[in-house]
Write an enzyme that holds these catalytic residues in place. Structure first.
Site, short mmCIF file in Angstrom:
data_model
loop_
_atom_site.label_atom_id
_atom_site.label_comp_id
_atom_site.label_asym_id
_atom_site.label_seq_id
_atom_site.Cartn_x
_atom_site.Cartn_y
_atom_site.Cartn_z
N ASP A 134 0.86 -1.19 0.00
CA ASP A 134 0.00 0.00 0.00
C ASP A 134 0.89 1.23 0.00
OD1 ASP A 134 -2.34 -1.46 0.06
OD2 ASP A 134 -2.46 -1.48 2.24
N ASP A 151 -7.13 -1.59 -4.28
CA ASP A 151 -8.20 -1.24 -3.33
C ASP A 151 -9.18 -0.25 -3.95
OD1 ASP A 151 -6.92 -2.83 -1.47
OD2 ASP A 151 -5.82 -1.17 -0.56
#
Length: 217
Positions: free
Chosen positions: A162, A177
């Site tokens: 991330d 995401d």
């Protein structure tokens, strides 16, 4: 002395001639033409569009992750828009937005099931909107699934990369995401407005059924 034949040949009125087979065939639509008309009215299958959207999302997700891992160091964020938007490298053992961090193996199986389920649904899909929504979900799920399988610490236990941080209160996320969330929102909107996966619209179908019932009454 020869006899004179007084029989007259049968005369046929021009307007009373029999239709030839060619005329009959020309006046009646062929079965093939009817089938073509029905096929033209049926929306095309949308699996190719779904796969294209998924491939774009997956390529963007994989490319950005490779770049971030190669160029960034954990704990050293890069400011894009002050404190509002930053790039910060985080290894996430949980689900989207860092949720359920202690269930990595289960999340891997869930992601695999989502990928398989979306592909199965997409085989009979005829709505372009649904194809785009499911393509976003498929690309995002497959992007994070690749991290789960191939990244450290090991297969089914891999941590997702991330790197997008929006404000201090929002969890760090990635392109995958974003694809999953945007796809889910689009699918919910299509459902609320009555758009079906087969390309029809529920409210429109109900109106036609009520109109037909009124005509019969």
């Amino acid at each position: 002395m020869s006899a004179v034949n007084t029989d007259r040949p049968n005369e046929q009125h021009p307007d009373e001639h029999d239709d030839s087979p060619g005329d009959t065939a020309a006046s009646e639509p062929s079965a093939g033409a009817g089938a073509s008309a029905i096929g033209a009215a049926t929306p095309a299958r949308r699996l190719p569009a779904l796969l294209v959207v998924a491939a774009v999302v997956f390529a963007l997700d994989l490319g950005t992750k490779v770049l971030v891992v190669a160029k960034m160091t954990p704990g050293e964020p890069i400011s894009i828009l002050g404190e509002v938007v930053r790039l910060t490298l985080v290894r996430n053992a949980g689900a989207a937005f860092s949720m359920a961090t202690g269930m990595t193996w289960l999340l891997t199986l869930v992601a695999a099931a989502v990928v398989i389920g979306v592909i199965r649904i997409g085989r009979s899909l005829r709505s372009l909107g649904w194809a785009v929504g499911l393509g976003l979900v498929l690309g995002g799920a497959f992007g994070n699934l690749v991290d789960r399988v191939f990244r450290a610490p090991g297969p089914l236990q891999g941590h997702v990369v991330d790197f997008i941080s929006v404000t201090k209160w929002w969890p760090v996320f990635n392109v995958a995401d974003s694809g999953i969330v945007c796809g889910a929102i689009l699918l919910v909107a299509l459902t609320l407005f009555g758009f079906e996966p087969d390309g029809t619209r529920a409210r429109h179908s109900r109106d036609e059924a009520e109109s037909a019932a009124g005509e019969q009454a």
